[in-house]
Design a protein around this motif. Structure first.
Motif, PDB file in Angstrom:
ATOM      1  N   UNK A  14       0.840  -1.201   0.000  1.00 40.16           N
ATOM      2  CA  UNK A  14       0.000   0.000   0.000  1.00 40.16           C
ATOM      3  C   UNK A  14       0.876   1.251   0.000  1.00 40.16           C
ATOM      4  N   UNK A  15       1.959   1.201   0.785  1.00 36.45           N
ATOM      5  CA  UNK A  15       2.884   2.343   0.854  1.00 36.45           C
ATOM      6  C   UNK A  15       3.745   2.432  -0.406  1.00 36.45           C
ATOM      7  N   UNK A  16       4.263   1.298  -0.872  1.00 41.09           N
ATOM      8  CA  UNK A  16       5.119   1.357  -2.068  1.00 41.09           C
ATOM      9  C   UNK A  16       4.322   1.748  -3.304  1.00 41.09           C
ATOM     10  N   UNK A  17       3.063   1.334  -3.385  1.00 45.65           N
ATOM     11  CA  UNK A  17       2.215   1.773  -4.500  1.00 45.65           C
ATOM     12  C   UNK A  17       1.971   3.277  -4.439  1.00 45.65           C
ATOM     13  N   UNK A  18       1.830   3.803  -3.218  1.00 45.66           N
ATOM     14  CA  UNK A  18       1.674   5.250  -3.049  1.00 45.66           C
ATOM     15  C   UNK A  18       2.943   5.975  -3.484  1.00 45.66           C
TER      16      UNK A  18
END
Length: 301
Positions: free
Chosen positions: A262-266
């Motif tokens: 979720x963070x790396x996609x952001x």
């Protein structure tokens, strides 16, 4: 006097020919749209940004803090939702899918349950746990990529070297929450999983396509783009956003590790936005300047 059978066949043949022509035209139209989407995705290389986000995140420790702060509550939520879904929904859904998928139902049901768990976790976490943290991660990534001017349109940016510590007071609205329409659309697509393999792939593609449309919601807010500008941009780059959304969806379907992705996609979405700002991306050579000019004209009115 009886009618000749040849007279009955002629109207019938004309109807069949008309249906065949319409079907052929529809297939050509759909094929044409698919080619445009594929070309857009390849040209923009948007499908690579979720992967770029992983490496960029790992290489920049300053971006880790929002994840570290949320990992315990998110991890608890993830384990609770997945455990509950497999306890209460796996066997009933397996019984139904066995009728359609046969032996493949075991795998289809696992994917379906993970999909359902993923969307529930996404809905709950984005609303109550991760919203502020993901916004900070997006903004911090933009600052680290020297796109500070964009971030300053939506929040205070302080002096300093650490991009996360430079982030100050927010004065433009946060990430959009998951809409009711998106939730309804998701549950409409669920029956596709009854179709072996192809149905599950179609489900992931359709869900990812709509997931892709919201990856730049924060960017659009910072840019103060109107709804018509957002729609025009997304329509012009459907394939790019769909390819990003599909890869992001597949990554976030991985149990336990979904919070990390979720963070790396952001981060990946922010890297993409930074490239759009610097016009370091083939998709922005014509469209972005036109939208920026339209925005400037709107401000002058």
């Amino acid at each position: 006097m009886a009618e000749s059978p040849h007279r009955e066949e002629k109207p019938r043949n004309r109807v069949v020919d008309s249906i065949s022509r319409r079907a052929e035209n529809a297939l050509k139209e759909d094929y044409g749209k698919a080619r445009v989407m594929a070309s857009d995705a390849v040209q923009s290389q948007a499908y690579l940004y979720p992967i770029k986000g992983i490496f960029y995140f790992l290489a920049h420790r300053s971006l880790w803090q929002p994840l570290i702060d949320r990992i315990i509550p998110y991890g608890t939520l993830t384990i609770s939702v997945i455990a509950a879904m497999f306890t209460f929904t796996y066997l009933p859904q397996l019984a139904v899918l066995l009728l359609f998928n046969g032996p493949l139902a075991v795998y289809s049901t696992v994917l379906l349950t993970l999909n359902e768990s993923s969307i529930l976790i996404h809905m709950i976490s984005r609303t109550w746990i991760l919203q502020e943290a993901l916004m900070d991660t997006f903004d911090g990534t933009l600052v680290s990529r020297n796109a500070t001017a964009v971030v300053q349109q939506g929040r205070e940016v302080k002096p300093g070297s650490d991009p996360m510590k430079k982030l100050g007071k927010v004065f433009k609205k946060r990430f959009d929450k998951m809409s009711l329409t998106a939730m309804v659309r998701y549950f409409m697509y669920l029956p596709l999983n009854f179709i072996p393999v192809v149905g599950t792939i179609a489900f992931i593609f359709l869900h990812g396509k709509h997931r892709g449309k919201v990856v730049h919601s924060r960017y659009f807010q910072l840019k103060s783009w109107s709804e018509s500008q957002r729609t025009q941009w997304l329509n012009n780059h459907t394939g790019a956003y769909a390819s990003f959304g599909v890869v992001a969806t597949l990554l976030e379907m991985i149990p336990v590790a979904s919070i990390f992705f979720s963070y790396t996609n952001t981060v990946g979405a922010a890297l993409w936005a930074a490239d759009i700002e610097s016009q370091n991306n083939a998709m922005v050579k014509e469209t972005a300047p036109n939208l920026r000019q339209a925005a400037e004209n709107a401000k002058e009115l």
